[in-house]
Scaffold this motif. Sequence first.
Motif, PDB file in Angstrom:
ATOM      1  N   PHE A  12       8.540  35.426  21.760  1.00 49.52           N
ATOM      2  CA  PHE A  12       7.904  33.830  22.240  1.00 49.52           C
ATOM      3  C   PHE A  12       7.571  33.923  23.647  1.00 49.52           C
ATOM      4  O   PHE A  12       6.518  33.545  23.912  1.00 49.52           O
ATOM      5  N   MET A  13       8.475  34.401  24.486  1.00 48.40           N
ATOM      6  CA  MET A  13       8.267  34.288  26.011  1.00 48.40           C
ATOM      7  C   MET A  13       6.968  34.937  26.348  1.00 48.40           C
ATOM      8  O   MET A  13       6.257  34.737  27.184  1.00 48.40           O
ATOM      9  N   SER A  14       6.946  36.260  26.058  1.00 50.46           N
ATOM     10  CA  SER A  14       6.043  37.253  26.060  1.00 50.46           C
ATOM     11  C   SER A  14       4.757  36.650  25.621  1.00 50.46           C
ATOM     12  O   SER A  14       3.795  36.987  26.521  1.00 50.46           O
ATOM     13  N   CYS A  15       4.458  36.309  24.639  1.00 42.36           N
ATOM     14  CA  CYS A  15       3.362  35.833  23.931  1.00 42.36           C
ATOM     15  C   CYS A  15       2.784  34.612  24.943  1.00 42.36           C
ATOM     16  O   CYS A  15       1.684  34.471  25.341  1.00 42.36           O
ATOM     17  N   SER A  16       3.876  33.526  25.218  1.00 42.48           N
ATOM     18  CA  SER A  16       3.444  32.458  26.189  1.00 42.48           C
ATOM     19  C   SER A  16       2.938  32.722  27.619  1.00 42.48           C
ATOM     20  O   SER A  16       2.078  32.392  28.067  1.00 42.48           O
ATOM     21  N   SER A  17       3.484  33.923  28.107  1.00 40.37           N
ATOM     22  CA  SER A  17       3.308  34.580  29.512  1.00 40.37           C
ATOM     23  C   SER A  17       1.511  34.727  29.205  1.00 40.37           C
ATOM     24  O   SER A  17       0.967  34.698  30.094  1.00 40.37           O
ATOM     25  N   ILE A  18       1.305  35.569  28.312  1.00 36.75           N
ATOM     26  CA  ILE A  18       0.002  36.098  28.171  1.00 36.75           C
ATOM     27  C   ILE A  18      -0.810  34.846  27.696  1.00 36.75           C
ATOM     28  O   ILE A  18      -2.089  34.983  28.494  1.00 36.75           O
ATOM     29  N   VAL A  19      -0.453  34.073  27.066  1.00 39.07           N
ATOM     30  CA  VAL A  19      -1.494  32.831  26.878  1.00 39.07           C
ATOM     31  C   VAL A  19      -1.532  32.177  28.258  1.00 39.07           C
ATOM     32  O   VAL A  19      -2.772  31.745  28.391  1.00 39.07           O
ATOM     33  N   ALA A  20      -0.661  31.823  29.135  1.00 38.11           N
ATOM     34  CA  ALA A  20      -0.497  31.210  29.987  1.00 38.11           C
ATOM     35  C   ALA A  20      -1.706  31.951  31.200  1.00 38.11           C
ATOM     36  O   ALA A  20      -2.455  31.342  31.666  1.00 38.11           O
ATOM     37  N   LEU A  21      -1.324  33.237  31.133  1.00 37.67           N
ATOM     38  CA  LEU A  21      -2.497  34.115  31.885  1.00 37.67           C
ATOM     39  C   LEU A  21      -3.679  33.888  31.425  1.00 37.67           C
ATOM     40  O   LEU A  21      -4.785  33.690  32.266  1.00 37.67           O
ATOM     41  N   TRP A  22      -4.200  33.895  30.266  1.00 38.77           N
ATOM     42  CA  TRP A  22      -5.421  33.606  29.476  1.00 38.77           C
ATOM     43  C   TRP A  22      -5.849  32.279  30.025  1.00 38.77           C
ATOM     44  O   TRP A  22      -7.010  32.206  30.476  1.00 38.77           O
ATOM     45  N   PHE A  23      -5.001  31.319  29.780  1.00 38.98           N
ATOM     46  CA  PHE A  23      -5.530  30.223  30.350  1.00 38.98           C
ATOM     47  C   PHE A  23      -5.855  29.789  31.789  1.00 38.98           C
ATOM     48  O   PHE A  23      -7.002  29.342  32.245  1.00 38.98           O
ATOM     49  N   ALA A  31      -3.097  25.220  32.919  1.00 39.02           N
ATOM     50  CA  ALA A  31      -2.601  26.681  32.775  1.00 39.02           C
ATOM     51  C   ALA A  31      -1.286  26.830  33.855  1.00 39.02           C
ATOM     52  O   ALA A  31      -0.404  27.346  33.372  1.00 39.02           O
ATOM     53  N   TRP A  32      -1.331  26.182  35.027  1.00 36.55           N
ATOM     54  CA  TRP A  32      -0.184  26.816  35.850  1.00 36.55           C
ATOM     55  C   TRP A  32       1.088  25.989  35.426  1.00 36.55           C
ATOM     56  O   TRP A  32       2.305  26.531  35.383  1.00 36.55           O
ATOM     57  N   LYS A  33       0.852  24.857  35.014  1.00 32.81           N
ATOM     58  CA  LYS A  33       2.107  24.032  34.382  1.00 32.81           C
ATOM     59  C   LYS A  33       2.748  24.633  33.212  1.00 32.81           C
ATOM     60  O   LYS A  33       3.960  24.759  33.265  1.00 32.81           O
ATOM     61  N   PHE A  34       1.838  25.062  32.336  1.00 34.02           N
ATOM     62  CA  PHE A  34       2.097  25.931  31.066  1.00 34.02           C
ATOM     63  C   PHE A  34       2.883  27.037  31.361  1.00 34.02           C
ATOM     64  O   PHE A  34       4.060  27.294  31.000  1.00 34.02           O
ATOM     65  N   TYR A  35       2.349  27.999  32.531  1.00 35.66           N
ATOM     66  CA  TYR A  35       3.077  29.270  32.997  1.00 35.66           C
ATOM     67  C   TYR A  35       4.576  28.885  33.608  1.00 35.66           C
ATOM     68  O   TYR A  35       5.567  29.605  33.520  1.00 35.66           O
TER      69      TYR A  35
END
Length: 75
Positions: A12-23, A31-35
Amino acid sequence: MKDFLVTVLPWFMSCSSIVALWFAGNKWKHAWKFYFVNEIIWFVWIVVSGTWGFMPLCLFTMFVAIRNNQLWRNN
């Protein structure tokens, strides 16, 4: 519960990291709050799982995210 955190949460965390960088690349304003929330989850996982070797990576990526957030805001 600890087994779940140690084995499933990294996916989950890996996918979230990828999504945050995409955002962030698309300049989504939250995006940065999400990250940062994702990084906090990484810190918790490191402590719970005892995988201290990930701490330098987590600290460095947090530093880079803060730096990039500041640069992004100044543009």
